[in-house]
Design a protein around this motif. Structure first.
Motif, short mmCIF file in Angstrom:
data_model
loop_
_atom_site.label_atom_id
_atom_site.label_comp_id
_atom_site.label_asym_id
_atom_site.label_seq_id
_atom_site.Cartn_x
_atom_site.Cartn_y
_atom_site.Cartn_z
N GLN A 1 1.97 1.67 -2.39
CA GLN A 1 1.99 1.53 -0.94
C GLN A 1 1.11 0.36 -0.52
OE1 GLN A 1 0.54 5.39 0.08
NE2 GLN A 1 2.59 6.25 0.32
N ARG B 1 -0.69 -2.10 2.70
CA ARG B 1 -1.18 -2.11 4.08
C ARG B 1 -0.20 -2.91 4.93
NH1 ARG B 1 -6.89 -4.41 4.23
NH2 ARG B 1 -6.47 -4.20 6.43
N SER B 2 -0.15 -2.62 6.22
CA SER B 2 0.77 -3.34 7.10
C SER B 2 0.34 -4.80 7.18
CB SER B 2 0.78 -2.70 8.49
OG SER B 2 -0.49 -2.77 9.07
N GLU C 1 -8.08 -1.35 -0.74
CA GLU C 1 -7.61 -1.64 0.61
C GLU C 1 -7.88 -3.08 0.99
OE1 GLU C 1 -8.79 1.14 3.61
OE2 GLU C 1 -7.63 2.76 2.70
N ARG C 2 -9.03 -3.63 0.57
CA ARG C 2 -9.29 -5.05 0.84
C ARG C 2 -8.27 -5.94 0.13
NH1 ARG C 2 -14.80 -3.65 0.26
NH2 ARG C 2 -14.79 -4.38 -1.89
N GLY D 1 -5.20 -5.22 -0.09
CA GLY D 1 -3.93 -5.10 0.63
C GLY D 1 -3.08 -3.92 0.26
N LEU E 1 -2.80 0.58 -0.53
CA LEU E 1 -3.33 1.89 -0.14
C LEU E 1 -3.33 2.80 -1.36
CD1 LEU E 1 -1.36 2.38 3.20
CD2 LEU E 1 -3.72 1.65 2.93
#
Length: 184
Positions: A11, A13-14, A64-65, A67, A69
């Motif tokens: 998954q 990140r947007s 998360e940094r 990009g 999840l």
């Protein structure tokens, strides 16, 4: 103390493309090619297991940094007579501590539970830390060396001087456009 594992299912990140996330995750975990294909296959892949809550949170923030999840899932410690109890210090070694040689009583030396975990068996991810508040984050300064440029031909205008564009000495010639017409 409860232990956690980091699971990833591809998954993103947007606002992050898959190519960007693949490159960043590959750089973060120092993997490429086949291992990235496994990571971004959409299947649940356990990246790291046996972490305490703060270490698991550091991994989540780093991912998360980059990009992507991920999930932090609590893991029930397995109990059998051949393993050291979960409260043993050998079970709670941090990822940045030197790992001792093979020990038949350590659960972390067990074979990976599936092919996807096996793909990350030899990956050593960096253990990121957060600097204390007020720390200087700048690298050491390099000694400044002045360039040999001669600026003696330049001067400053006195205070209050008109800094507009210089006036042109000749008037501009305006072409005659009377013969031009606009038609529909």
């Amino acid at each position: 103390m409860p232990l956690f594992e980091i699971a990833f299912q591809g998954q993103l990140r947007s606002g992050v493309t898959q190519e960007q996330a693949r490159a960043r995750i590959g750089q973060l975990f120092q993997v490429g090619g086949e291992q990235l294909d496994v990571l971004f296959s959409g299947r649940r892949v356990v990246i790291k297991q046996g972490l305490d809550q703060p270490a698991a949170e550091k991994y989540r923030q780093a991912i998360e940094r980059a990009g992507a999840l991920c999930n932090i899932d609590a893991v029930e410690p397995e109990t059998n007579d051949a393993q050291v109890p979960p409260t043993s210090p050998s079970k709670l070694l941090s990822s940045n501590a030197p790992q001792p040689g093979p020990n038949p009583h350590r659960a972390s030396e067990a074979e990976p539970r599936d092919a996807y975990v096996a793909a990350f068996k030899d990956v050593e991810a960096p253990d990121f830390a957060i600097a204390p508040v007020g720390s200087d984050m700048q690298d050491d300064y390099v000694e400044f060396t002045a360039l040999p440029i001669d600026l003696s031909a330049f001067s400053l205008a006195p205070p209050g001087a008109d800094l507009d564009e210089l006036k042109r000495s000749a008037d501009a010639v305006v072409p005659n456009t009377d013969h031009l017409k606009l038609q529909d």
